[in-house]
Write a protein that holds these residues in place. Structure first.
Motif, mmCIF file in Angstrom:
data_model
loop_
_atom_site.group_PDB
_atom_site.id
_atom_site.type_symbol
_atom_site.label_atom_id
_atom_site.label_comp_id
_atom_site.label_asym_id
_atom_site.label_seq_id
_atom_site.Cartn_x
_atom_site.Cartn_y
_atom_site.Cartn_z
ATOM 1 N N THR A 39 0.818 -1.004 -0.043
ATOM 2 C CA THR A 39 -0.073 -0.068 -0.154
ATOM 3 C C THR A 39 0.879 1.470 -0.012
ATOM 4 O O THR A 39 1.774 1.354 0.725
ATOM 5 C CB THR A 39 -0.911 0.114 1.109
ATOM 6 N N MET A 40 0.775 2.235 -0.794
ATOM 7 C CA MET A 40 1.426 3.378 -1.203
ATOM 8 C C MET A 40 0.662 4.820 -0.766
ATOM 9 O O MET A 40 1.269 5.512 -0.379
ATOM 10 C CB MET A 40 2.228 3.516 -2.388
ATOM 11 N N SER A 41 -0.671 4.560 -0.774
ATOM 12 C CA SER A 41 -1.390 5.764 -0.719
ATOM 13 C C SER A 41 -2.675 5.745 0.049
ATOM 14 O O SER A 41 -3.328 4.624 0.192
ATOM 15 C CB SER A 41 -1.605 6.437 -2.036
ATOM 16 N N GLY A 42 -3.063 6.728 0.715
ATOM 17 C CA GLY A 42 -4.360 6.833 1.565
ATOM 18 C C GLY A 42 -5.358 7.248 0.411
ATOM 19 O O GLY A 42 -5.258 7.666 -0.643
ATOM 20 N N LEU A 43 -6.609 7.464 1.022
ATOM 21 C CA LEU A 43 -7.930 7.792 0.500
ATOM 22 C C LEU A 43 -7.702 9.542 0.175
ATOM 23 O O LEU A 43 -6.925 10.244 0.864
ATOM 24 C CB LEU A 43 -9.397 7.759 1.252
ATOM 25 N N GLY A 44 -8.198 9.905 -0.891
ATOM 26 C CA GLY A 44 -8.406 11.421 -1.143
ATOM 27 C C GLY A 44 -7.633 11.734 -2.243
ATOM 28 O O GLY A 44 -7.949 12.772 -2.729
ATOM 29 N N ASP A 51 2.422 -0.995 -4.563
ATOM 30 C CA ASP A 51 3.853 -1.483 -4.956
ATOM 31 C C ASP A 51 3.782 -3.083 -5.040
ATOM 32 O O ASP A 51 3.916 -3.551 -3.930
ATOM 33 C CB ASP A 51 4.682 -0.858 -4.167
ATOM 34 N N LEU A 52 3.816 -3.637 -6.276
ATOM 35 C CA LEU A 52 3.737 -4.951 -6.289
ATOM 36 C C LEU A 52 5.099 -5.624 -5.638
ATOM 37 O O LEU A 52 5.157 -6.740 -5.034
ATOM 38 C CB LEU A 52 3.652 -5.574 -7.657
ATOM 39 N N LYS A 53 6.140 -5.127 -5.859
ATOM 40 C CA LYS A 53 7.338 -5.579 -5.281
ATOM 41 C C LYS A 53 7.311 -5.522 -3.818
ATOM 42 O O LYS A 53 7.713 -6.600 -3.047
ATOM 43 C CB LYS A 53 8.750 -4.876 -5.821
ATOM 44 N N ASP A 59 7.734 -11.818 -10.221
ATOM 45 C CA ASP A 59 7.378 -11.835 -11.735
ATOM 46 C C ASP A 59 5.690 -12.023 -11.571
ATOM 47 O O ASP A 59 5.321 -13.076 -12.008
ATOM 48 C CB ASP A 59 8.197 -12.930 -12.438
ATOM 49 N N PRO A 60 5.219 -10.678 -11.153
ATOM 50 C CA PRO A 60 3.747 -11.105 -10.910
ATOM 51 C C PRO A 60 2.862 -11.193 -12.254
ATOM 52 O O PRO A 60 3.131 -10.331 -13.343
ATOM 53 C CB PRO A 60 3.521 -9.952 -10.094
ATOM 54 N N ILE A 61 1.932 -11.705 -12.209
ATOM 55 C CA ILE A 61 0.583 -11.597 -13.227
ATOM 56 C C ILE A 61 -0.726 -11.011 -12.526
ATOM 57 O O ILE A 61 -0.810 -11.453 -11.238
ATOM 58 C CB ILE A 61 0.092 -12.962 -13.804
ATOM 59 N N VAL A 163 -8.170 -6.365 -7.595
ATOM 60 C CA VAL A 163 -7.081 -6.534 -8.216
ATOM 61 C C VAL A 163 -6.031 -7.528 -7.126
ATOM 62 O O VAL A 163 -5.975 -7.091 -6.179
ATOM 63 C CB VAL A 163 -6.489 -5.478 -8.714
ATOM 64 N N GLY A 164 -5.703 -8.581 -7.871
ATOM 65 C CA GLY A 164 -4.829 -9.484 -7.144
ATOM 66 C C GLY A 164 -3.538 -9.750 -8.051
ATOM 67 O O GLY A 164 -3.524 -9.458 -9.149
#
Length: 348
Positions: A39-44, A51-53, A59-61, A163-164
């Motif tokens: 998680t990188m950001s809050g609401l608003g 950030d997937l890393k 090596d994400p799908i 999203v997963g």
């Protein structure tokens, strides 16, 4: 700038920006409770970052799903019991994601209403946050739309977007073969499909939402609002333990239509209907509407909310693992040569 007398304001047109801002502030603690690695950001903000890393993927799908809760909303609106409908919204999306082998990472909601009631909206979104917390995904954004003239008083609509991710090559279904065992995970009632039919049956019965439930404790409305079970963490634990070949979320279309979606060409399944007890809500619906068993099986989950298709040699161990994770698990059948779902035994 000179002021104009009797100038029309946005609030007079039915849209209260201040109420929208108040809602954002009120739900920030609920959203904060769902923060997870990545998680990188809050609401608003104008968009939400993830950030997937940082979430641990090399090596994400990406896998995405969207859904709503259908006319179950009508019962929530009519009874004023909106506290758990957000759990349904999350469950309908993330239970689908996990069937692809993906871990749900983030969730966004769309809430639309004719006139924003901050308290009602906050209760709904706090339910969404609870669903996210239970399934390990972050509520990182959403949209609240106040649209006078589009919705009747007190009405609202909901949509969810999840999203997963999975590592490349780990998607499901994979390796399904004849002889695989079907593990049925118990549902929590009707979940979030078939409510247009449910509402017709209730009208046919002559009962109101505040009437005593004929199949459980409490009122009929409360019983029918039991939230959809979240299977994410339990299913992922089984997948990571090895031996899970497929997962089928039993939604609209019931057992008859959903299980074949995860079976390859040339394979079907045989299910023993006597292996579990039909929950009271489905028996009541069937009896009140004079439903045939076949119709029941292709309309509702009938007490099985998720099916794990597992390697026969791993079935006992995976059943024990899922039970340790809090699931009620029943061996309900096997994968067979052929196509479609065949049944033996009886539910009704």
């Amino acid at each position: 700038m000179s002021a104009r007398k009797n100038g029309l304001t946005y609030a007079q047109a039915g849209v209260d920006i201040d109420a929208g801002n108040a809602l954002v502030e009120r739900i920030k603690p609920a959203a904060k409770r769902t923060i997870r690695p990545g998680t990188m950001s809050g609401l608003g903000g104008f968009g939400a970052l993830f950030d997937l890393k940082a979430a641990g993927y090399d090596d994400p799908i990406l896998v995405a799903a969207t859904d709503g809760v259908g006319t179950k909303l009508r019962i929530a609106i009519d009874t004023g019991n909106v506290d758990t409908i957000g759990i349904d919204l999350v469950a309908m999306c993330v239970n689908d994601l996990v069937c692809q082998g993906a871990e749900p990472l983030l969730f966004l909601d769309y809430f639309a209403t004719g006139k924003l009631d901050v308290d009602q909206a906050a209760r709904i979104i706090e339910g969404i946050a609870e669903g996210c917390a239970q399934s390990g995904c972050a509520l990182i954004g959403g949209e609240t739309a106040e649209m006078p003239g589009m919705y009747a008083k007190d009405d609202f609509d909901l949509a969810g977007f999840a999203v997963g991710a999975m590592e490349r090559g780990s998607d499901l279904p994979a390796g399904v073969e004849a002889g695989d065992v079907l593990l049925g995970l118990a549902s929590n009632g009707v979940h979030s499909n078939g409510y247009s039919f449910v509402r017709k049956v209730v009208a046919l019965s002559g009962l109101g939402w505040e009437a005593a439930s004929p199949f459980s404790d409490g009122t009929l409305g409360a019983a029918l609002l039991a939230p959809t079970r979240l299977y994410v963490k339990q299913a992922l634990a089984a997948v990571r333990a090895g031996g899970v070949h497929a997962l089928a979320h039993i939604t609209g279309g019931g057992l008859t239509e959903n299980l074949p979606r995860v079976l390859p060409e040339g394979l079907g399944a045989t299910i023993d209907l006597s292996s579990w007890q039909l929950p009271g809500v489905f028996r009541w619906l069937a009896e009140t509407a004079s439903m045939e068993e076949a119709e029941l099986l292709k309309t509702f989950n009938c007490g099985i909310g998720m099916i794990c298709v597992v390697e026969a040699a791993r079935a006992e161990a995976l059943k024990a693992l899922l039970e340790a994770e809090g699931e009620s698990v029943t061996v309900i059948g096997t994968v067979t040569e052929g196509q479609g779902v065949s049944y033996r035994g009886q539910l009704l």
